[in-house]
Design a protein around this motif. Structure first.
Motif, short mmCIF file in Angstrom:
data_model
loop_
_atom_site.label_atom_id
_atom_site.label_comp_id
_atom_site.label_asym_id
_atom_site.label_seq_id
_atom_site.Cartn_x
_atom_site.Cartn_y
_atom_site.Cartn_z
N HIS A 187 -8.97 6.20 5.32
CA HIS A 187 -7.72 6.90 5.62
C HIS A 187 -6.94 6.21 6.75
CE1 HIS A 187 -7.90 10.96 3.47
NE2 HIS A 187 -8.85 10.22 2.96
N SER A 188 -6.85 4.90 6.67
CA SER A 188 -6.15 4.18 7.73
C SER A 188 -5.03 3.32 7.15
CB SER A 188 -7.11 3.30 8.52
OG SER A 188 -7.56 2.20 7.74
N VAL A 189 -4.03 3.08 7.99
CA VAL A 189 -2.90 2.24 7.64
C VAL A 189 -2.67 1.25 8.77
CG1 VAL A 189 -0.45 2.15 7.01
CG2 VAL A 189 -1.84 4.13 6.35
N TYR A 190 -2.53 -0.02 8.41
CA TYR A 190 -2.29 -1.05 9.41
C TYR A 190 -1.17 -1.96 8.94
CZ TYR A 190 -3.02 -5.16 12.39
OH TYR A 190 -2.85 -6.21 13.25
N ILE A 191 -0.14 -2.11 9.76
CA ILE A 191 0.93 -3.07 9.51
C ILE A 191 0.61 -4.30 10.34
CG2 ILE A 191 3.41 -3.51 9.60
CD1 ILE A 191 3.88 -0.50 9.53
N ASN A 192 0.27 -5.41 9.68
CA ASN A 192 -0.20 -6.58 10.42
C ASN A 192 0.92 -7.48 10.92
OD1 ASN A 192 0.57 -8.32 8.25
ND2 ASN A 192 -1.37 -7.88 7.21
N ASP A 193 2.17 -7.08 10.70
CA ASP A 193 3.34 -7.84 11.15
C ASP A 193 4.21 -6.91 12.00
OD1 ASP A 193 5.77 -9.15 11.49
OD2 ASP A 193 5.83 -9.93 9.45
N ALA A 194 4.37 -7.24 13.27
CA ALA A 194 5.09 -6.35 14.19
C ALA A 194 6.56 -6.20 13.85
CB ALA A 194 4.94 -6.87 15.63
N SER A 195 7.10 -7.08 13.00
CA SER A 195 8.52 -6.99 12.64
C SER A 195 8.76 -6.05 11.46
CB SER A 195 9.07 -8.37 12.29
OG SER A 195 8.51 -8.86 11.07
#
Length: 385
Positions: A187-195
Motif C-alpha cells: 500500500h505504498s506510492v513512490y514518485i522517484n522523480d522530484a519534478s
C-alpha cells in the motif's frame, strides 16, 4: 500567489462550481405515502461544506430518519475523500495526495486503500488513452495558476494571460508515469522523480461518488440521486416507475442563459458526468480558456462546448468525460469502441456550436437553438430535444 489572492480564487471557484447544478437537471414526481416507519416522501438537501471546491445535493424518497442518516454519511464520506485527494493541503494523521507529491524523490508513502485504488484506476485509463494523464500535475499547476490570476483579472474587467509554450513544455514530462511506483502489496506510492506530481482532479470526485453509491446501495437505498457538482449518480428507479429524465444543460458562460439542449430518459442506476468549457474557466481577449487541459497538446481543449458520459460506474464516467473532451468527435467514437473492447460500456452526448473549430456531420444530430448535439449509438433512443 498570496493568501488574499488565493482566497479570492477559491471563492470564485466555489461560486462558479455552484452553477454546475445546472449541468444536469433531474425531474422527479414527488411521492408521499404512509409506512410503518413513518411518512415516506422525497427529501433533498444541498451540502456546501464537503470539500472538492463544490457542493453536493442528495435527494432520496424514504422516511426522514433514514434520509438524515444517509445525508450524514454523504457529508462524512465526501469530507474524508476530499482529505485523501487534496493536491494543496495536508491533514493531521493522513497520508494524502499532497503527502505523496511532497515526498517525490525522497521516500515512499503508505496510503489508504481508496487512494491506492483511485491511482490504479487512473493508471488503467492512461493505458486506454494518453489524453488522460494524472501524472501531469506540474503542467496542470501551471494552468491552475494562470486560471486563478486570470479569473481575478477578469473580475476587474481585464484580460487574463497565457503561459508561453516554453513554460508548458518545461512542465510536461512524457515519461511521468514511469516515475510513479505503486506497491499494491504494501500500500505504498513512490514518485522517484522530484519534478513529477500527481493531480487527481479528473477522477477524484467521480471516485468519491462511486464509493458513496456502493455504500448507499449496500444500506438498501434504491430511489435516490447524488449530485456532486454535476457528477450525478442515479440510484435505482424512480418511485413512480417512469424513467429518470436528465437534462443536458445549455453550455453557456452566462448565468442568465439556462435551459437544456437535450433530455436523456434513463432507467435504473447510471452515472452521468459532464465535462465542459463553461464553468471553470477564464478569458483571454474574449476567448474562453477552460480548466480541462489536453496533455498531448499541453493546452486547454477547445474542440467542443461539452460532453456528457453515461456509464454504470462514476469513476469510469469521470475519466471518460475528461478524456473525450480533449478528443475530436471521431476520435471519441473510436475511444468508446476501445473501451467496449476492454469490457467498459459507456455512451456519450457531444455539444457543439459555431465557436468550435468544426461541427461533425451525422444523420442522428439534433439541432437545438445555436447548438448541435450528437450522441453515440447507445443513446439514440434515449435522447430528445
Amino acid at each position: 500567489m498570496n493568501e488574499k489572492k488565493a482566497t479570492q480564487a477559491r471563492s470564485w471557484l466555489l461560486l462558479s462550481l455552484c452553477f454546475l447544478v445546472l449541468i444536469v437537471s433531474i425531474y422527479f414526481v414527488l411521492q408521499q405515502r404512509s409506512a410503518p416507519g413513518g411518512t415516506v416522501r422525497q427529501y433533498s438537501e444541498t451540502l456546501t461544506d464537503v470539500g472538492f471546491d463544490t457542493f453536493v445535493t442528495y435527494t432520496e424518497t424514504t422516511d426522514e430518519e433514514s434520509y438524515q442518516a444517509h445525508l450524514a454519511l454523504v457529508q462524512e464520506r465526501f469530507q474524508y475523500y476530499n482529505g485523501l485527494f487534496d493536491y494543496y493541503h495536508t491533514y493531521d494523521g493522513v497520508n494524502n495526495l499532497k503527502t505523496i507529491n511532497d515526498s517525490a524523490g525522497k521516500k515512499a508513502v503508505i496510503v489508504e486503500e481508496p487512494l491506492l485504488e483511485c491511482l490504479l484506476a487512473a493508471r488503467t485509463f492512461y493505458t486506454y488513452s494518453d489524453h488522460f494523464d494524472v501524472t501531469q500535475g506540474a503542467l496542470l499547476n501551471v494552468w491552475h495558476n494562470y486560471r486563478d490570476a486570470g479569473a481575478e483579472a477578469n473580475a476587474q474587467g481585464e484580460s487574463g494571460t497565457l503561459p508561453s509554450s516554453d513554460e508548458l513544455e518545461a512542465a510536461y514530462n512524457a515519461k511521468s508515469w514511469e516515475a510513479v511506483e505503486i506497491d499494491e502489496e504494501n500500500h505504498s506510492v513512490y514518485i522517484n522523480d522530484a519534478s513529477v506530481s500527481i493531480d487527481l482532479g479528473g477522477v477524484a470526485k467521480g471516485f468519491a461518488v462511486q464509493k458513496l453509491y456502493e455504500e448507499l446501495t449496500a444500506q438498501g437505498v434504491d430511489n435516490a440521486i447524488l449530485n456532486a457538482g454535476g457528477n450525478v449518480m442515479l440510484i435505482g428507479e424512480k418511485s413512480d416507475g417512469t424513467p429518470w429524465r436528465v437534462g443536458v444543460q445549455t453550455p453557456s458562460t452566462s448565468s442568465l442563459e439556462s435551459g437544456d439542449v437535450a433530455i436523456l430518459s434513463l432507467n435504473g442506476s447510471h452515472a452521468v458526468v459532464t465535462s465542459g468549457d463553461y464553468q471553470r474557466y477564464y478569458e483571454v481577449d474574449g476567448a474562453i480558456i477552460s480548466h480541462i487541459v489536453d496533455p498531448t497538446t499541453r493546452w486547454p481543449s477547445q474542440l467542443m462546448r461539452s460532453v456528457t458520459v453515461v456509464c454504470d460506474d462514476s469513476t469510469m464516467a469521470d475519466c471518460i468525460s475528461t478524456t473525450l473532451f480533449t478528443m475530436t468527435y471521431e476520435e471519441g467514437l473510436r475511444y468508446l469502441q476501445t473501451l467496449k473492447e476492454n469490457g467498459i460500456q459507456a455512451e456519450a452526448v457531444w455539444v457543439f456550436d459555431d465557436s468550435c473549430p468544426s461541427i461533425p456531420q451525422s444523420d442522428t444530430a439534433i439541432r437545438s437553438g445555436a447548438f448541435t448535439v450528437l450522441v453515440s449509438d447507445g443513446l439514440t433512443d434515449a435522447i430528445s430535444s
